[in-house]
Design an enzyme around this catalytic site. Structure first.
Site, PDB file in Angstrom:
ATOM      1  N   PHE A  12      80.519  98.231 -25.512  1.00  0.00           N
ATOM      2  CA  PHE A  12      80.391  99.620 -25.040  1.00  0.00           C
ATOM      3  C   PHE A  12      81.167 100.588 -25.952  1.00  0.00           C
ATOM      4  O   PHE A  12      80.572 101.413 -26.653  1.00  0.00           O
ATOM      5  CB  PHE A  12      80.874  99.657 -23.579  1.00  0.00           C
ATOM      6  CG  PHE A  12      81.221 101.002 -23.045  1.00  0.00           C
ATOM      7  CD1 PHE A  12      80.323 102.058 -23.125  1.00  0.00           C
ATOM      8  CD2 PHE A  12      82.457 101.231 -22.436  1.00  0.00           C
ATOM      9  CE1 PHE A  12      80.643 103.311 -22.613  1.00  0.00           C
ATOM     10  CE2 PHE A  12      82.785 102.471 -21.925  1.00  0.00           C
ATOM     11  CZ  PHE A  12      81.886 103.518 -22.019  1.00  0.00           C
ATOM     12  N   ASP A  32      81.133  91.174 -34.199  1.00  0.00           N
ATOM     13  CA  ASP A  32      81.101  90.847 -32.765  1.00  0.00           C
ATOM     14  C   ASP A  32      80.627  89.406 -32.625  1.00  0.00           C
ATOM     15  O   ASP A  32      79.758  88.976 -33.383  1.00  0.00           O
ATOM     16  CB  ASP A  32      80.124  91.802 -32.037  1.00  0.00           C
ATOM     17  CG  ASP A  32      80.466  91.964 -30.568  1.00  0.00           C
ATOM     18  OD1 ASP A  32      80.494  90.934 -29.868  1.00  0.00           O
ATOM     19  OD2 ASP A  32      80.703  93.104 -30.129  1.00  0.00           O
ATOM     20  N   THR A  36      80.436  89.176 -24.861  1.00  0.00           N
ATOM     21  CA  THR A  36      80.187  90.214 -23.838  1.00  0.00           C
ATOM     22  C   THR A  36      79.409  91.385 -24.430  1.00  0.00           C
ATOM     23  O   THR A  36      78.868  92.201 -23.689  1.00  0.00           O
ATOM     24  CB  THR A  36      81.497  90.733 -23.193  1.00  0.00           C
ATOM     25  OG1 THR A  36      82.342  91.267 -24.222  1.00  0.00           O
ATOM     26  CG2 THR A  36      82.229  89.633 -22.451  1.00  0.00           C
ATOM     27  N   GLY A  37      79.370  91.493 -25.739  1.00  0.00           N
ATOM     28  CA  GLY A  37      78.630  92.574 -26.392  1.00  0.00           C
ATOM     29  C   GLY A  37      77.136  92.294 -26.393  1.00  0.00           C
ATOM     30  O   GLY A  37      76.702  91.191 -26.057  1.00  0.00           O
ATOM     31  N   VAL A  58      86.409  86.671 -34.259  1.00  0.00           N
ATOM     32  CA  VAL A  58      87.613  87.063 -35.017  1.00  0.00           C
ATOM     33  C   VAL A  58      88.841  86.218 -34.663  1.00  0.00           C
ATOM     34  O   VAL A  58      89.898  86.382 -35.283  1.00  0.00           O
ATOM     35  CB  VAL A  58      87.954  88.571 -34.866  1.00  0.00           C
ATOM     36  CG1 VAL A  58      86.873  89.429 -35.485  1.00  0.00           C
ATOM     37  CG2 VAL A  58      88.216  88.952 -33.411  1.00  0.00           C
ATOM     38  N   SER A  76      87.132  92.647 -27.210  1.00  0.00           N
ATOM     39  CA  SER A  76      87.782  91.976 -26.076  1.00  0.00           C
ATOM     40  C   SER A  76      86.870  92.047 -24.867  1.00  0.00           C
ATOM     41  O   SER A  76      86.225  93.074 -24.651  1.00  0.00           O
ATOM     42  CB  SER A  76      89.104  92.671 -25.705  1.00  0.00           C
ATOM     43  OG  SER A  76      89.668  92.034 -24.569  1.00  0.00           O
ATOM     44  N   ASN A 100      94.794  87.643 -36.962  1.00  0.00           N
ATOM     45  CA  ASN A 100      93.876  87.527 -38.112  1.00  0.00           C
ATOM     46  C   ASN A 100      93.557  88.896 -38.709  1.00  0.00           C
ATOM     47  O   ASN A 100      93.519  89.072 -39.931  1.00  0.00           O
ATOM     48  CB  ASN A 100      92.556  86.875 -37.677  1.00  0.00           C
ATOM     49  CG  ASN A 100      92.722  85.385 -37.429  1.00  0.00           C
ATOM     50  OD1 ASN A 100      93.599  84.749 -37.996  1.00  0.00           O
ATOM     51  ND2 ASN A 100      91.879  84.833 -36.577  1.00  0.00           N
ATOM     52  N   TYR A 146      94.335  89.357 -19.543  1.00  0.00           N
ATOM     53  CA  TYR A 146      93.992  90.582 -20.281  1.00  0.00           C
ATOM     54  C   TYR A 146      95.263  91.387 -20.565  1.00  0.00           C
ATOM     55  O   TYR A 146      95.533  91.781 -21.701  1.00  0.00           O
ATOM     56  CB  TYR A 146      93.019  91.412 -19.449  1.00  0.00           C
ATOM     57  CG  TYR A 146      92.491  92.666 -20.104  1.00  0.00           C
ATOM     58  CD1 TYR A 146      91.651  92.594 -21.217  1.00  0.00           C
ATOM     59  CD2 TYR A 146      92.803  93.929 -19.593  1.00  0.00           C
ATOM     60  CE1 TYR A 146      91.132  93.751 -21.799  1.00  0.00           C
ATOM     61  CE2 TYR A 146      92.283  95.081 -20.174  1.00  0.00           C
ATOM     62  CZ  TYR A 146      91.452  94.991 -21.267  1.00  0.00           C
ATOM     63  OH  TYR A 146      90.949  96.136 -21.842  1.00  0.00           O
ATOM     64  N   LYS A 150      96.937  92.030 -24.289  1.00  0.00           N
ATOM     65  CA  LYS A 150      97.067  93.384 -24.830  1.00  0.00           C
ATOM     66  C   LYS A 150      98.531  93.740 -25.103  1.00  0.00           C
ATOM     67  O   LYS A 150      98.842  94.465 -26.045  1.00  0.00           O
ATOM     68  CB  LYS A 150      96.442  94.397 -23.864  1.00  0.00           C
ATOM     69  CG  LYS A 150      94.923  94.257 -23.724  1.00  0.00           C
ATOM     70  CD  LYS A 150      94.198  94.687 -24.985  1.00  0.00           C
ATOM     71  CE  LYS A 150      92.691  94.705 -24.830  1.00  0.00           C
ATOM     72  NZ  LYS A 150      91.979  95.187 -26.006  1.00  0.00           N
TER      73      LYS A 150
END
Ligand code: UDP
Length: 323
Positions: A12, A32, A36-37, A58, A76, A100, A146, A150
């Site tokens: 998104f 990507d 989820t994309g 990644v 993410s 990375n 999550y 982060k």
């Protein structure tokens, strides 16, 4: 021509950033792994010569040919049902993935930005949340994967800035919405809009007295562009301070769409933050930025997007596993 690498490019936020950076005359490499994309979000760029898509995870070694002036790490899983389904991937992309990409940024001498989150504040005891608040996070709860990924991402980014003098940025992004969200990602705005379009009841979790503050994606992207241009390395909140309770929000959407849907109360998920509102004083001072798109305007654009989905896509419902 400058090259920018955007991870999570098919997601998104990532796909909106790709569009904006192409408009800013960059050559864009979008990465990507598509867990989820969705490539549908990049379909309109098929014949765009300045855009290249690379399907890659990644969390494994990541390299790019040629010079790179900037890396935006936006890959993410980003919705609570995703963290529950793929908690390990969520942890890995924020930790190993960030490491990375920091390595890549160092090798290319590139500017580096991470998509951090209001979730670093957890279930906040300070309201509204300013950047100086350290947060109230449950590291072992369902959302912890999550939140901690982060938080680690922020620490790692600051360490590379301090040790290697990397030119870094940390955007702490609050709830953002708009076209290209996944209808079935379980987050409240696509969930409610999907329910309205399918003429089902709106599922309000708990009593609906928890608050959120929703920012339309175009406002957020503008904030990110400005932060990238600023000489500032500590975290900056980006979000819309216009706060609402979830119950009022459900009623607002019903009113806005003229829907006949009723409200169905369901169990509140574990560790669901009671309140969330960004303090954006810093972004205002530093970037001269604040959101301009009203919730009504943003919701109208978002509803119009979801109305264009096929009946099959509309019927494909979310599966919250913890209710
Ligand atoms: N929520 C809800 N009904 C839904 C989906 C979410 O009441 O069908 C609530 C959820 O409990 C939370 C808020 O809406 O309090 C925002 O949830 P979301 O998953 O969008 O994002 P969060 O801010 O919790 O990460």
């Amino acid at each position: 021509m400058k090259t920018i690498v955007i991870t999570g490019a098919a997601g998104f936020l990532g796909s909106h950033l790709v569009d904006r950076m192409l408009a800013e005359e960059y050559r864009v490499i979008g990465i990507d792994n598509l867990i989820t994309g969705d490539l549908k979000n990049l379909e309109h760029l098929k014949s765009e010569e300045r855009f290249e898509f690379v399907e890659h995870d990644v969390t494994t070694f990541t390299s790019v040919a040629g010079g790179v002036s900037c890396i935006l790490h936006f890959a993410s899983p980003a919705s609570p049902i995703d963290y529950l389904k793929i908690p390990i991937q969520t942890l890995k992309v924020g930790s190993l993935g960030t490491h990375n990409l920091l390595g890549l940024a160092k090798a290319k001498n590139a500017k580096f930005m991470i998509a951090s989150t209001s979730e670093v504040y957890g279930d906040p005891l300070e309201h509204p949340q300013s950047e100086s608040y350290y947060g109230n996070v449950n590291s072992i709860g369902p959302r912890g994967v999550y939140d901690e990924a982060k938080r680690f991402q922020e620490s790692m980014t600051m360490a590379y800035h301090r040790v290697h003098k990397l030119d870094t940025r940390i955007a702490r992004i609050f709830n953002t919405y708009g076209p290209r969200m996944r209808l079935n990602d379980g987050r409240v705005i696509p969930a409610f809009i999907g329910q309205i379009l399918r003429e089902e009841p709106l599922t309000v979790f708990g009593k609906g007295d928890q608050t959120r503050s929703f920012c339309f994606v175009d406002d957020l992207v503008e904030g990110i562009v400005r932060l990238l241009a600023a000489e500032y390395h500590l975290p900056v909140n980006l979000g819309n301070p216009d706060e609402t309770t979830i119950l009022e929000f459900a009623q607002e959407l019903i009113g806005l769409t003229g829907s006949k849907s009723e409200i169905l109360f369901k169990l509140l998920p574990e560790d669901d933050p009671l309140q969330r509102q960004p303090d954006i004083k810093l972004a205002k001072e530093l970037l001269g930025w604040e959101p301009h798109i009203t919730r009504r305007e943003g919701l109208e654009k978002t509803i119009a997007y979801f109305k264009r989905l096929s009946p099959e896509e509309l019927r494909h419902k979310e599966h919250r596993t913890f209710n």
